[in-house]
Motif scaffolding. Structure first.
Motif, PDB file in Angstrom:
ATOM      1  N   GLY A 148      -5.353  -1.295   5.991  1.00  0.00           N
ATOM      2  CA  GLY A 148      -4.513  -0.768   7.399  1.00  0.00           C
ATOM      3  C   GLY A 148      -3.494   0.304   7.709  1.00  0.00           C
ATOM      4  O   GLY A 148      -4.122   1.147   6.047  1.00  0.00           O
ATOM      5  N   SER A 149      -2.843   1.181   8.118  1.00  0.00           N
ATOM      6  CA  SER A 149      -2.556   2.312   8.425  1.00  0.00           C
ATOM      7  C   SER A 149      -1.762   2.188   7.306  1.00  0.00           C
ATOM      8  O   SER A 149      -0.511   1.492   7.144  1.00  0.00           O
ATOM      9  N   LEU A 150      -1.587   3.473   6.383  1.00  0.00           N
ATOM     10  CA  LEU A 150       0.008   3.336   5.604  1.00  0.00           C
ATOM     11  C   LEU A 150       1.169   3.799   5.590  1.00  0.00           C
ATOM     12  O   LEU A 150       1.634   5.015   5.433  1.00  0.00           O
ATOM     13  N   ALA A 151       1.425   3.169   6.863  1.00  0.00           N
ATOM     14  CA  ALA A 151       2.576   4.207   8.280  1.00  0.00           C
ATOM     15  C   ALA A 151       3.409   2.997   7.739  1.00  0.00           C
ATOM     16  O   ALA A 151       4.027   2.821   6.580  1.00  0.00           O
ATOM     17  N   PRO A 152       5.586   3.944   6.991  1.00  0.00           N
ATOM     18  CA  PRO A 152       6.615   3.886   6.988  1.00  0.00           C
ATOM     19  C   PRO A 152       6.886   2.217   7.749  1.00  0.00           C
ATOM     20  O   PRO A 152       7.478   1.501   6.685  1.00  0.00           O
ATOM     21  N   TRP A 153       5.978   1.540   8.659  1.00  0.00           N
ATOM     22  CA  TRP A 153       6.583   0.155   9.147  1.00  0.00           C
ATOM     23  C   TRP A 153       5.655  -1.017   8.669  1.00  0.00           C
ATOM     24  O   TRP A 153       5.347  -1.187   8.901  1.00  0.00           O
ATOM     25  N   GLN A 154       5.196  -0.156   7.811  1.00  0.00           N
ATOM     26  CA  GLN A 154       4.239  -0.998   7.160  1.00  0.00           C
ATOM     27  C   GLN A 154       4.867  -1.710   6.436  1.00  0.00           C
ATOM     28  O   GLN A 154       4.203  -2.971   5.096  1.00  0.00           O
ATOM     29  N   GLY A 155       5.827  -1.942   5.689  1.00  0.00           N
ATOM     30  CA  GLY A 155       7.156  -2.306   4.684  1.00  0.00           C
ATOM     31  C   GLY A 155       5.725  -2.097   3.248  1.00  0.00           C
ATOM     32  O   GLY A 155       5.762  -2.416   1.835  1.00  0.00           O
ATOM     33  N   ILE A 156       5.105  -1.401   3.017  1.00  0.00           N
ATOM     34  CA  ILE A 156       4.998  -0.272   1.882  1.00  0.00           C
ATOM     35  C   ILE A 156       5.827   0.246   0.944  1.00  0.00           C
ATOM     36  O   ILE A 156       5.426  -1.030  -0.630  1.00  0.00           O
ATOM     37  N   ASP A 157       6.721   0.669   0.806  1.00  0.00           N
ATOM     38  CA  ASP A 157       7.622   0.482  -0.020  1.00  0.00           C
ATOM     39  C   ASP A 157       8.355  -1.590  -0.608  1.00  0.00           C
ATOM     40  O   ASP A 157       8.256  -1.544  -1.907  1.00  0.00           O
ATOM     41  N   ARG A 208       0.444   7.254   1.835  1.00  0.00           N
ATOM     42  CA  ARG A 208      -1.256   7.145   0.494  1.00  0.00           C
ATOM     43  C   ARG A 208      -0.102   7.815  -0.929  1.00  0.00           C
ATOM     44  O   ARG A 208      -0.648   7.045  -1.666  1.00  0.00           O
ATOM     45  N   GLY A 209       0.185   8.708  -0.776  1.00  0.00           N
ATOM     46  CA  GLY A 209       1.186   8.942  -2.074  1.00  0.00           C
ATOM     47  C   GLY A 209       1.610   7.989  -2.869  1.00  0.00           C
ATOM     48  O   GLY A 209       1.624   8.049  -3.973  1.00  0.00           O
ATOM     49  N   ALA A 210       2.568   7.426  -2.566  1.00  0.00           N
ATOM     50  CA  ALA A 210       3.758   6.213  -3.232  1.00  0.00           C
ATOM     51  C   ALA A 210       2.028   5.293  -3.291  1.00  0.00           C
ATOM     52  O   ALA A 210       2.753   4.667  -4.689  1.00  0.00           O
ATOM     53  N   VAL A 218      -4.506  -1.121  -7.068  1.00  0.00           N
ATOM     54  CA  VAL A 218      -5.493  -0.945  -7.079  1.00  0.00           C
ATOM     55  C   VAL A 218      -5.269  -0.443  -5.925  1.00  0.00           C
ATOM     56  O   VAL A 218      -5.449  -1.090  -4.638  1.00  0.00           O
ATOM     57  N   TYR A 219      -6.154   1.018  -5.394  1.00  0.00           N
ATOM     58  CA  TYR A 219      -6.104   1.837  -4.140  1.00  0.00           C
ATOM     59  C   TYR A 219      -7.309   2.405  -3.795  1.00  0.00           C
ATOM     60  O   TYR A 219      -8.393   3.023  -4.910  1.00  0.00           O
ATOM     61  N   LEU A 220      -8.167   1.307  -2.551  1.00  0.00           N
ATOM     62  CA  LEU A 220      -9.516   2.301  -2.243  1.00  0.00           C
ATOM     63  C   LEU A 220      -9.702   2.422  -1.507  1.00  0.00           C
ATOM     64  O   LEU A 220     -10.713   2.992  -1.074  1.00  0.00           O
ATOM     65  N   GLY A 221      -8.569   3.590  -1.146  1.00  0.00           N
ATOM     66  CA  GLY A 221      -9.327   4.545  -0.410  1.00  0.00           C
ATOM     67  C   GLY A 221      -8.924   3.724   0.842  1.00  0.00           C
ATOM     68  O   GLY A 221      -8.792   2.797   1.862  1.00  0.00           O
ATOM     69  N   SER A 222      -9.591   5.016   2.143  1.00  0.00           N
ATOM     70  CA  SER A 222     -10.407   4.145   3.378  1.00  0.00           C
ATOM     71  C   SER A 222     -11.726   4.062   3.615  1.00  0.00           C
ATOM     72  O   SER A 222     -11.668   4.270   2.960  1.00  0.00           O
ATOM     73  N   LEU A 223     -11.743   2.553   3.783  1.00  0.00           N
ATOM     74  CA  LEU A 223     -13.262   2.103   4.088  1.00  0.00           C
ATOM     75  C   LEU A 223     -13.007   1.916   5.752  1.00  0.00           C
ATOM     76  O   LEU A 223     -12.477   1.669   6.797  1.00  0.00           O
ATOM     77  N   PRO A 224     -15.062   2.300   5.426  1.00  0.00           N
ATOM     78  CA  PRO A 224     -15.233   1.733   6.858  1.00  0.00           C
ATOM     79  C   PRO A 224     -14.904   0.448   7.521  1.00  0.00           C
ATOM     80  O   PRO A 224     -14.808  -0.863   6.582  1.00  0.00           O
ATOM     81  N   TYR A 225     -14.999   0.727   9.272  1.00  0.00           N
ATOM     82  CA  TYR A 225     -14.983  -1.164   9.413  1.00  0.00           C
ATOM     83  C   TYR A 225     -15.054  -2.127   8.678  1.00  0.00           C
ATOM     84  O   TYR A 225     -14.509  -3.392   8.528  1.00  0.00           O
ATOM     85  N   ASP A 226     -16.158  -2.259   9.047  1.00  0.00           N
ATOM     86  CA  ASP A 226     -17.211  -3.377   8.349  1.00  0.00           C
ATOM     87  C   ASP A 226     -17.484  -3.543   7.262  1.00  0.00           C
ATOM     88  O   ASP A 226     -17.925  -4.788   6.377  1.00  0.00           O
TER      89      ASP A 226
END
Length: 369
Positions: free
Chosen positions: A192-201, A227-229, A242-250
């Motif tokens: 999903g979105s790598l936004a600040p509220w997603q608990g990434i840190d 994304r940088g983190a 392991v970072y896969l980047g952005s993937l298509p929905y399906d």
């Protein structure tokens, strides 16, 4: 025959439905569900020359162009459906002028606007008025959680129909490991979105916690400001991230369905006030995968606890998150039980077709008014 069979619906969404955003799935799944019931639905959204969003002025101009396209042909439609946005006010205003029934979809409190547009706080009173005026004058309103319904009632005096997010249970289902994607033998997934509220840190800190199981990787799929983190953690070279980047929905489903668990840990105080209905919660359940979610998030916490489909942890507690991951990694039976309950619940209650039927009922109510 469906009640919306033959109905002409104009759907306005000022958030471009990019492939890697949750809004893309929600908007297009609801539209497809309405079309499957016989409705004629046209989507009006901003159009950009490239995949990279322009600056504020460029986006504002795109907002205006998309609304002008709709306003010019509005009389062709029976109902206007607006995915809530303060700057959709011109279209909502014109709809009232031509006696067009309007359904507003409320996906967050007005303060959420300033998270995406911080500079807009200089005109906060105007943005608030534009938002509230649309909700007060809409024929019907759809909200994603009970907390958001309570906020809407408190701020505008209006009641909202609670219709949470859902999942495409045909795309998101238990399946074999994907071909063409190199994955660790065992992993936890965040998508999903790598936004600040997603608990990434907090998640990245949990991977380094002593309680995190040895040999268990964190696989991340998505894009955003954090994304940088994630890239820095993946570049460490020890295989833990392991970072896969952005993937298509399906293409996401096969990765999710083979994970030990899916992380749905949110970190934003506003969510506790208004509630939240994360798309990834329902998609993870549809894949038959247990989730780890955060405490104090109405619309998320209750579903996980009541359906017994995962583990609840405190917000911003990397140790508790690592401990929950370790518990699920060590107990295949528990994972299977939670996954089976999640899949059954998603199929019975949370399919996008079921959600679109609920939306159709609100649209019919608006048209009747």
């Amino acid at each position: 025959m469906s009640a919306v069979d033959g109905m002409r619906i104009a759907y306005l969404c000022l958030q471009s439905t990019k492939q890697d955003q949750a809004s893309q799935a929600h908007v297009h799944e609801i539209i497809n569900g309405l079309r499957s019931q016989g409705a004629h639905v046209d989507l009006f959204e901003p159009e950009y020359a490239t995949d990279t969003l322009p600056g504020a002025v460029g986006r504002l101009m795109a907002f205006l162009r998309s609304q002008m396209r709709l306003i010019k042909v509005m009389r062709r439609y029976d109902v206007l459906y607006i995915r809530g946005h303060a700057l959709a006010w011109p279209t909502a205003f014109w709809a009232r002028r031509v006696s067009m029934p309007v359904v507003q979809e409320c996906n967050g409190m007005v303060d959420d606007f300033f998270i995406a547009w911080p500079a807009a706080r200089r005109i906060q009173r105007s943005i608030t008025w534009l938002t509230y005026d649309q909700f007060r004058k809409a024929d019907e309103i759809i909200v994603g959680s009970s907390g958001l319904a309570a906020w809407l009632k408190r701020e505008t005096g209006r009641d909202g129909h609670i219709i949470p997010n859902g999942a495409n249970c045909e795309i998101f289902q238990p399946m074999e490991r994907p071909e063409g994607v190199v994955l660790p033998d065992e992993y936890v997934v965040f998508f999903g979105s790598l936004a600040p509220w997603q608990g990434i840190d907090t998640t990245l800190a949990a991977v380094r916690d002593p309680q995190w199981p040895e040999g268990l990787a964190l696989v991340v799929a998505g894009d955003g400001v954090k994304r940088g983190a994630v890239e820095a953690a993946a570049a460490a070279g020890d295989g833990r991230v392991v970072y896969l980047g952005s993937l298509p929905y399906d293409q996401v489903a096969a990765i999710v369905s083979n994970a030990v668990c899916s992380l749905v840990n949110k970190e934003q105080e506003e969510f506790a006030a208004a509630g939240i209905s994360p798309l990834k919660l329902y998609e993870s359940m549809a894949c038959g995968v247990p989730v780890i979610a955060t405490e104090g998030m109405p619309g998320l916490t209750e579903v996980v606890r009541e359906q017994e489909v995962g583990i609840i942890v405190p917000q911003r507690d990397s140790g508790a998150l690592a401990s929950a991951v370790a518990r699920l990694a060590a107990d295949a039976g528990l994972r299977a039980e939670m996954g089976q309950r999640g899949r059954a619940f998603a199929e019975a209650e949370c399919s996008w077709f079921a959600r679109s039927e609920d939306v159709a009922a609100v649209i019919v109510a608006a048209a009747a008014r």
